[in-house]
Design a protein around this motif. Structure first.
Motif, mmCIF file in Angstrom:
data_model
loop_
_atom_site.group_PDB
_atom_site.id
_atom_site.type_symbol
_atom_site.label_atom_id
_atom_site.label_comp_id
_atom_site.label_asym_id
_atom_site.label_seq_id
_atom_site.Cartn_x
_atom_site.Cartn_y
_atom_site.Cartn_z
ATOM 1 N N LYS A 265 0.848 -1.192 0.000
ATOM 2 C CA LYS A 265 0.000 0.000 0.000
ATOM 3 C C LYS A 265 0.882 1.239 0.000
ATOM 4 O O LYS A 265 1.864 1.314 0.731
ATOM 5 C CB LYS A 265 -0.913 0.005 1.233
ATOM 6 C CG LYS A 265 -2.043 -1.003 1.180
ATOM 7 C CD LYS A 265 -2.942 -0.857 2.397
ATOM 8 C CE LYS A 265 -4.092 -1.853 2.360
ATOM 9 N NZ LYS A 265 -4.974 -1.718 3.554
ATOM 10 N N GLU B 73 3.929 0.357 -10.178
ATOM 11 C CA GLU B 73 2.705 0.356 -10.981
ATOM 12 C C GLU B 73 1.498 0.512 -10.059
ATOM 13 O O GLU B 73 1.352 -0.229 -9.088
ATOM 14 C CB GLU B 73 2.583 -0.945 -11.771
ATOM 15 C CG GLU B 73 3.752 -1.221 -12.703
ATOM 16 C CD GLU B 73 3.626 -2.575 -13.394
ATOM 17 O OE1 GLU B 73 2.556 -3.204 -13.277
ATOM 18 O OE2 GLU B 73 4.604 -3.010 -14.032
ATOM 19 N N ALA B 74 0.645 1.498 -10.374
ATOM 20 C CA ALA B 74 -0.551 1.725 -9.564
ATOM 21 C C ALA B 74 -1.547 2.576 -10.345
ATOM 22 O O ALA B 74 -1.147 3.509 -11.057
ATOM 23 C CB ALA B 74 -0.198 2.412 -8.253
ATOM 24 N N ILE B 75 -2.826 2.237 -10.237
ATOM 25 C CA ILE B 75 -3.961 2.952 -10.860
ATOM 26 C C ILE B 75 -3.643 3.441 -12.275
ATOM 27 O O ILE B 75 -3.888 4.595 -12.625
ATOM 28 C CB ILE B 75 -4.441 4.124 -9.970
ATOM 29 C CG1 ILE B 75 -3.314 5.132 -9.710
ATOM 30 C CG2 ILE B 75 -5.011 3.609 -8.666
ATOM 31 C CD1 ILE B 75 -3.774 6.395 -8.989
ATOM 32 N N GLY B 76 -3.098 2.554 -13.085
ATOM 33 C CA GLY B 76 -2.832 2.876 -14.480
ATOM 34 C C GLY B 76 -1.573 3.684 -14.723
ATOM 35 O O GLY B 76 -1.290 4.065 -15.864
ATOM 36 N N GLN B 77 -0.809 3.974 -13.680
ATOM 37 C CA GLN B 77 0.431 4.732 -13.822
ATOM 38 C C GLN B 77 1.639 3.819 -13.597
ATOM 39 O O GLN B 77 1.539 2.790 -12.940
ATOM 40 C CB GLN B 77 0.493 5.881 -12.812
ATOM 41 C CG GLN B 77 -0.628 6.883 -12.914
ATOM 42 C CD GLN B 77 -0.474 8.000 -11.901
ATOM 43 O OE1 GLN B 77 0.628 8.516 -11.685
ATOM 44 N NE2 GLN B 77 -1.565 8.369 -11.258
ATOM 45 N N LEU C 189 0.421 9.785 -5.867
ATOM 46 C CA LEU C 189 -0.572 8.720 -5.824
ATOM 47 C C LEU C 189 -1.469 8.925 -4.604
ATOM 48 O O LEU C 189 -1.023 9.497 -3.598
ATOM 49 C CB LEU C 189 0.105 7.341 -5.730
ATOM 50 C CG LEU C 189 0.924 6.872 -6.929
ATOM 51 C CD1 LEU C 189 1.681 5.596 -6.579
ATOM 52 C CD2 LEU C 189 0.043 6.641 -8.147
ATOM 53 N N ALA D 162 -3.140 3.567 -1.989
ATOM 54 C CA ALA D 162 -3.296 2.963 -3.322
ATOM 55 C C ALA D 162 -2.510 1.663 -3.370
ATOM 56 O O ALA D 162 -1.391 1.565 -2.851
ATOM 57 C CB ALA D 162 -2.796 3.922 -4.397
ATOM 58 N N LYS D 163 -3.096 0.640 -3.978
ATOM 59 C CA LYS D 163 -2.420 -0.647 -4.099
ATOM 60 C C LYS D 163 -1.354 -0.565 -5.193
ATOM 61 O O LYS D 163 -1.659 -0.255 -6.338
ATOM 62 C CB LYS D 163 -3.429 -1.748 -4.410
ATOM 63 C CG LYS D 163 -4.409 -2.009 -3.272
ATOM 64 C CD LYS D 163 -5.366 -3.127 -3.615
ATOM 65 C CE LYS D 163 -6.340 -3.393 -2.476
ATOM 66 N NZ LYS D 163 -7.299 -4.480 -2.798
ATOM 67 N N CYS D 164 -0.121 -0.857 -4.821
ATOM 68 C CA CYS D 164 1.010 -0.716 -5.744
ATOM 69 C C CYS D 164 1.695 -2.064 -5.993
ATOM 70 O O CYS D 164 1.818 -2.881 -5.086
ATOM 71 C CB CYS D 164 2.045 0.259 -5.182
ATOM 72 S SG CYS D 164 1.444 1.934 -4.969
#
Length: 293
Positions: free
Chosen positions: A159, A184-188, A166, A170-172
């Protein structure tokens, strides 16, 4: 061309720590990535880091001897034992069959317990175990395909806490590659070059608090990390009792004019966090950073 020619010459006279000749074709066939080759050279030879990197890249591109999986394991064992390196008793080649055998025995015993009249419970349990295995293995395979066999090392899921643009928690997916860390997280996707990394450490909020109260100390300078952990610690330098002992994975790297930090909550995946620490242990250990507070 000159560098490649020199590496080619070195490959013709490769020796291990005990002076034994090393067959390049065996290496190319038995070790399947630059990462594995680098690990072999570090364990079994006395070549410099620059030579190891050049040799590993060169040998990885060779076709080598076409070994089957069990044969490759035997070749690796023989080469490393000749160099005086004792291999782990439980290797991947042994661990995987053991895990499969344990799984099958568990299924068999569970079937005996639930009886023939309750096969639904057995099916649910089987699917549950398979699902867990896929959840562990699939991200690794997916990352290896994305970044390439010679680049990918391992990954961990954490997290997000601070240090990137971010949202909190956010789950990474944090991927360790040969020359960078990819988040990598939420499309980034954010990339951090390994050359910029100063230190990777795991700290609890109790340990962070001690540095917070004393202003400086340890691998992480308390005065510099306050902005990242101010909300977690309650924003008071005199606060001395924090009951929740969360564990944080902290990447310290060189910013434009001062050290910067990327921080993750590693409480639910401490094994992966320790692997990152081990990977970067001793990195830039002679580097000195001046911090004005």
């Amino acid at each position: 061309m000159g560098e490649e020619f020199n590496v080619h010459q070195m490959c013709e006279h490769l020796v291990d720590k005990n002076g034994n000749r090393i067959d390049v074709n065996e290496l190319a066939g038995a070790y399947l990535s630059v990462f594995e080759l680098k690990a072999f050279f570090r364990k079994c030879t006395d070549y410099s880091d620059e030579e190891i990197y050049a040799l590993s890249k060169y040998i990885d591109k060779l076709d080598g001897t076409n070994y089957r999986f069990p044969e490759a394991a035997k070749v690796r064992k023989r080469i490393e034992e000749a160099a005086g390196v004792k291999r782990s008793i439980v290797s991947k080649q042994i661990a995987i069959p053991i895990c499969v055998a344990v799984f099958l025995v568990t299924i068999w015993r569970l079937g005996a317990v639930v009886g023939e009249g309750n096969t639904a419970a057995l099916i649910v349990y089987t699917l549950f175990v398979i699902g867990i295995c896929l959840a562990i293995v699939f991200p690794q395979i997916q990352a290896q395909r994305k970044y390439g066999k010679g680049e990918f090392k391992f990954l961990g899921k954490f997290k997000f806490v601070s240090g990137l643009n971010l949202p909190q928690n956010a789950k990474c997916k944090v991927v360790c590659l040969n020359k960078k860390i990819a988040v990598e997280a939420i499309g980034q996707e954010v990339n951090l070059s390994t050359e910029k990394i100063i230190n990777v450490d795991i700290l609890t909020n109790t340990e962070i608090q001690k540095q917070y109260v004393s202003s400086v100390g340890g691998a992480i300078a308390g005065a510099m990390v306050l902005g990242a952990f101010g909300a977690i610690l309650g924003g008071a330098a005199t606060q001395r009792n924090i009951k929740i002992n969360t564990k944080y994975l902290i990447f310290t790297y060189r910013g434009e004019d001062k050290p910067e930090y990327i921080i993750f909550d590693a409480s639910n995946n401490i094994a992966s966090a320790k692997r990152f620490c081990k990977e970067f242990r001793g990195l830039n250990k002679n580097s000195k950073i001046k911090i004005d507070i």
